[in-house]
Design an enzyme around this catalytic site. Sequence first.
Site, short mmCIF file in Angstrom:
data_model
loop_
_atom_site.label_atom_id
_atom_site.label_comp_id
_atom_site.label_asym_id
_atom_site.label_seq_id
_atom_site.Cartn_x
_atom_site.Cartn_y
_atom_site.Cartn_z
N SER A 40 12.03 9.76 -9.98
CA SER A 40 12.16 9.20 -8.63
C SER A 40 11.54 7.82 -8.51
O SER A 40 11.98 7.00 -7.73
CB SER A 40 11.49 10.13 -7.61
OG SER A 40 12.15 11.37 -7.57
N GLU A 61 -2.25 14.70 -6.56
CA GLU A 61 -2.37 13.30 -6.15
C GLU A 61 -3.81 12.86 -5.95
O GLU A 61 -4.17 11.71 -6.21
CB GLU A 61 -1.56 13.05 -4.88
CG GLU A 61 -0.05 13.24 -5.04
CD GLU A 61 0.40 14.70 -4.94
OE1 GLU A 61 -0.44 15.57 -4.63
OE2 GLU A 61 1.59 14.96 -5.19
N PHE A 86 2.72 11.25 -0.13
CA PHE A 86 1.68 11.77 -1.03
C PHE A 86 0.79 10.65 -1.56
O PHE A 86 -0.24 10.90 -2.17
CB PHE A 86 2.33 12.54 -2.18
CG PHE A 86 3.41 13.48 -1.73
CD1 PHE A 86 3.23 14.25 -0.58
CD2 PHE A 86 4.61 13.59 -2.42
CE1 PHE A 86 4.24 15.12 -0.15
CE2 PHE A 86 5.62 14.44 -1.99
CZ PHE A 86 5.43 15.20 -0.85
N HIS A 112 10.18 6.22 -1.44
CA HIS A 112 10.72 7.16 -0.46
C HIS A 112 10.01 7.06 0.89
O HIS A 112 9.77 8.06 1.56
CB HIS A 112 10.67 8.59 -0.99
CG HIS A 112 11.60 8.83 -2.16
ND1 HIS A 112 11.58 8.07 -3.30
CD2 HIS A 112 12.57 9.76 -2.34
CE1 HIS A 112 12.49 8.52 -4.14
NE2 HIS A 112 13.11 9.54 -3.59
N ASP A 120 15.78 15.29 2.75
CA ASP A 120 14.58 16.11 2.54
C ASP A 120 13.81 16.35 3.84
O ASP A 120 13.03 17.29 3.94
CB ASP A 120 13.64 15.46 1.51
CG ASP A 120 14.07 15.79 0.08
OD1 ASP A 120 14.94 16.67 -0.08
OD2 ASP A 120 13.55 15.15 -0.85
#
Lengths: 319, 281
Positions: A40, A61, A86, A112, A120
Amino acid sequence: MKKYTYTDKKDTRSGFGAGLHEAGKRNENVVALCADLVGSLKMDAFIKDFPERFFQVGIAEANMMGIAAGLTIGGKIPFTGTFANFSTGRVYDQIRQSIAYSGKNVKICASHAGLTLGEDGATHQILEDIGLMKMLPGMTVINPCDYNQTKAATLAIMEHEGPVYLRFGRPVIPVFTPEDQKFEIGKAWMVNEGTDVTIVATGHMVWRAIQAGEELEKLGIDAEIINIHTIKPLDEEAILKSVKKTGCIVTCEEHNKFGGLGESVARFLTSTYLAPQEFVAVNDSFGESATPDQLMTKYKLDPSDIVAAAQKAMARKSK
Amino acid sequence: MKHTISELEDIASQVRRDILRMVHAVQSGHPGASLGCADFFTALYFEVLNHNPKFDMDGKNEDLFFLSNGHISPVWYSVLARSGYFNVSELSTFRKLDSRLQGHPTTHEGLPGVRIASGSLGQGLSVAIGAALAKKIDGDKSLVFALLGDGELQEGQNWEAFMFAPHNKVDNIIASIDYNGQQIDGPTEKVLSLENLQAKFEAFGWHVITSNGNDMEEILKSLEYAKSLTGKGKPILNLMSTQMGYGVDFMVGTHKWHGSAPSDEQLANALGQIKETLGDY
């Protein structure tokens, strides 16, 4: 209105991936970390050429931010990669204490971001990240507008000493900025000079502002369009100069209206030069599942929304 | 050995006096676990670490230390000053306006010896692992040491880090746990049980050793043994039992002195129990 064309459409995250790969070639201190989202974040080229400088941390994370902070001790330049949600909200205290307060040279690279993540849904569509990051003392916040600018920004933050939040996205959008551009942190890019209204836009909203400018031209309105790719430090000089000329301003961002670019601009203008301001931003809401285009329309981030905001701002100018 | 056991015990004694006087002076700070770890810090900085008090942030080719449970700053500040990082007179500025000796350790004011801010718990091991990875990339054979509180093991980030280090064979790190069984609200077994820590760490893939952190000879032996275990593919964990408040009879073994300062009378009583060896600051 200056004519902008494009021959290619690409995602800004791929600009990051290309920039990271190039950064790895230029500086052996560049290292990269990822929390199980290598594909991604488009980090494959870096990993292939520099496997010994890449750390897969898994879905962890908080640990990633701490390890990144530790890697700077010894002179490494860590780039962390995961989704914007995140990269910020999930790990705010880790960034605050171990990176920002500790003054560590970590590059937090976040894909994103915003509504255009799409299907999503709201769990992943953070619209508060610019606000979270810009509140941290010493943090630089950058949201580039297309593939080329994101690649250039990725290389520029490698040269910059200090923590940086680099925000980019998932959808393919027109590539309209020059391939070989020099990216100057904190320096606004003049997209189109105009006299009637200032439109400042960041990230995916810049292309939409150009489309809005073309519509406004048909209505006889000459819009000045400025790309604010660096939200912090803000190019106050460029904004002030433009607003003194046009007398009103519209701010455009794929972010909550609270805490974003618009608020930074308003904070600056209220203490320097009062002018009507309209906000094209998400109206204190979470997102939802749908296609990116459907969401940008529903949450009023379309070129037509910018046109309406420009007309409203102009109408509020004192005669 | 650079020092005899008795010399090190004398240094630790002075460190305990520093801790009590610093916390008393501003009527704030965390004496309990600071006292409990005075022997460990003394051993580390005066005997174990290969370090340079002419502080350099990057710390290449020297051993590094990271404190995760930052609230025990008094013991660290005392040992840093006593080992030459800054003048001991600066200990009198602890927690005061414009001081480099903040309540919790920071890099922000540029205090030599501190490489990361800590205080918000559970973050130090990740940072230490990052520094250990940087050493591996550089082919730097020196080691990274970390100290974590046992209470802060309740923070989830630690367990992300405990999982990461064995998987990635970070075998140049020695993490010690200040296993005193106490936290602010009471004994850890009452607040949130840590259960069998040794079994947990071993299950995560660490090489675990146990030691008594209030016995100078044993601290030195265990840390030397830990060093001999580095470079063998596994991170090393030193589960170090200590007593909170060690050295002062009315402070020992209770959480009540986690974060409270002694009164004038209590200070006099405590100092009467601890020998002044190097001269008070």
